[in-house]
Scaffold this motif. Structure first.
Motif, PDB file in Angstrom:
ATOM      1  N   ASP A   6     -16.635 -21.910  54.907  1.00 25.92           N
ATOM      2  CA  ASP A   6     -15.238 -22.268  55.138  1.00 25.92           C
ATOM      3  C   ASP A   6     -14.273 -21.107  54.893  1.00 25.92           C
ATOM      4  O   ASP A   6     -13.061 -21.297  54.920  1.00 25.92           O
ATOM      5  N   ASP A  53     -21.892 -26.003  53.998  1.00 25.87           N
ATOM      6  CA  ASP A  53     -20.659 -25.742  53.242  1.00 25.87           C
ATOM      7  C   ASP A  53     -19.644 -26.867  53.473  1.00 25.87           C
ATOM      8  O   ASP A  53     -18.914 -27.254  52.565  1.00 25.87           O
ATOM      9  N   HIS A  71     -20.993 -26.034  44.126  1.00 26.57           N
ATOM     10  CA  HIS A  71     -20.692 -24.607  44.246  1.00 26.57           C
ATOM     11  C   HIS A  71     -21.018 -23.869  42.946  1.00 26.57           C
ATOM     12  O   HIS A  71     -21.409 -22.708  42.978  1.00 26.57           O
ATOM     13  N   HIS A  94     -24.899 -18.810  51.566  1.00 28.73           N
ATOM     14  CA  HIS A  94     -23.968 -19.607  50.762  1.00 28.73           C
ATOM     15  C   HIS A  94     -24.058 -21.111  51.089  1.00 28.73           C
ATOM     16  O   HIS A  94     -24.258 -21.943  50.205  1.00 28.73           O
TER      17      HIS A  94
HETATM   18 ZN   LIG Z   1     -18.284 -22.727  50.050  1.00 29.38          ZN
END
Ligand SMILES: [Zn+2]
Length: 348
Positions: A117, A164, A244, A260
């Motif tokens: 993002d 994400d 996260h 990620h």
């Molecule tokens: Zn993230």
């Protein structure tokens, strides 16, 4: 109340890149940051076109670090740039964001992949001495998400973006928990903007196909909305919770080879397990099935983490950003609890 900054112009469509002329308007002096590969394939042609109307200085981003921003600022000093274009993947966008903030000029985000993002968020993720750090920036003034370009990006990157986005579901639950338990400021609009596209994607996972432009658009919309949600509250809170923290722990320990979005995806499964077990509102099975369906890692092994490593990362996650209240702070799970979660979710 502080003034809020948002991406004012957002285009998500095939050919969105052409909107650059409309977006830049009367500014003349452009700094374009890109990567060497992207330059050869896409940005060189784009640069030629821009040069018909603007003054363009192109700079290749090599790493995502504060030093890289300094290198760019020093090498281009006294150039009086009026706008920074970031044309590339996550690294380029992050460096461009910080550079534009440093130069105090608008930033135009032209992502070539939708892997997280960061394409529209007011946060840059850098690595310093091998350790992850986050830097607050201004959000992009405009996002030109060209679906014709994005659809050709590696599937693994797009799947990572999906992870994400899905993680917002847990992040918002953590935020609600913080509101209830420690009276943290909570913004209903930002929470909805962040979680609604994620819930929609989760529901749609069975039929999702990133070869279809409208599905790519849906993903990118969701990721941009995450950025907008963050800009509303001026922090990553709406899109970054316990899942996260787990991903940051993995980065910090330097384990595995997950992207990620893949790491936060695994984190989401585990934290949703705890939500299910303790509050009866977890969706870990649905999330896990969604990752399996789209071909994104649904087990830690697929991103190079063994059982000991994932356990260590979960324990370590409790030490990360302690002020951000999440289910990790609320439950304070023991090593045994984590082991049980790993076993029951078959996450290894
Ligand atoms: Zn993230």
């Amino acid at each position: 109340m502080s003034s809020m900054k948002f991406p004012v112009k957002v285009y998500i469509e095939p050919g969105a890149i052409e909107k650059v002329f409309e977006v830049i308007k009367d500014r003349r002096n452009i700094l374009m940051l890109t990567g060497k590969n992207v330059y050869d394939i896409l940005a060189k042609k784009f640069e030629e076109k821009l040069k018909n109307s603007f003054e363009v200085t192109t700079f290749f981003v090599e790493r995502s670090s504060v030093d890289e921003v300094k290198r760019i600022v020093v090498n281009t000093s006294y150039s009086d740039f009026e706008v920074v274009l970031g044309f590339g993947g996550g690294k380029v966008i992050d460096v461009a964001k910080v550079t534009a903030t440093e130069l105090n000029v608008p930033f135009i985000s032209i992502p070539t992949s939708a892997s997280h993002d960061g394409i529209a968020s007011p946060v840059a993720s850098f690595k310093e001495n091998g350790k992850p750090i986050s830097i607050s920036t201004n959000p992009p003034s405009a996002v030109l998400a060209d679906v014709k370009i994005l659809i050709k990006s590696p599937r693994r990157l797009m799947n990572s973006g999906f992870g994400d986005l899905i993680s917002n579901i847990t992040a918002v639950k953590d935020w609600q928990l913080a509101k209830e338990k420690v009276n943290e400021n909570y913004n209903e609009v930002a929470a909805s903007i962040s979680s609604m596209p994620a819930e929609l994607m989760l529901k749609k996972a069975e039929e999702l196909d990133f070869n279809i432009p409208s599905h790519v658009k849906l993903l990118v919309q969701g990721l941009i909305m995450s950025g907008v949600a963050m800009a509303i509250v001026g922090s990553s809170r709406p899109a970054s919770g316990s899942e996260h923290k787990f991903s940051h722990a993995v980065d910090y320990l330097g384990y595995g080879f997950g992207l990620h979005g893949e790491q936060v995806g695994i984190g989401t499964i585990i934290m949703e397990y705890f939500y299910e077990k303790v509050y009866g509102i977890g969706e870990w099975e649905k999330v896990k099935r969604a990752f399996e369906k789209i071909g994104s890692p649904s087990s830690a092994r697929e991103i190079g983490l063994n059982k000991e490593q994932i356990l260590e990362a979960l324990v370590f996650a409790k030490r990360i950003r302690r002020k951000r209240y999440t289910i990790l702070e609320d439950l304070n799970p023991s090593k045994d609890d984590f082991e049980k979660a790993i076993k029951e979710t078959k996450i290894v």
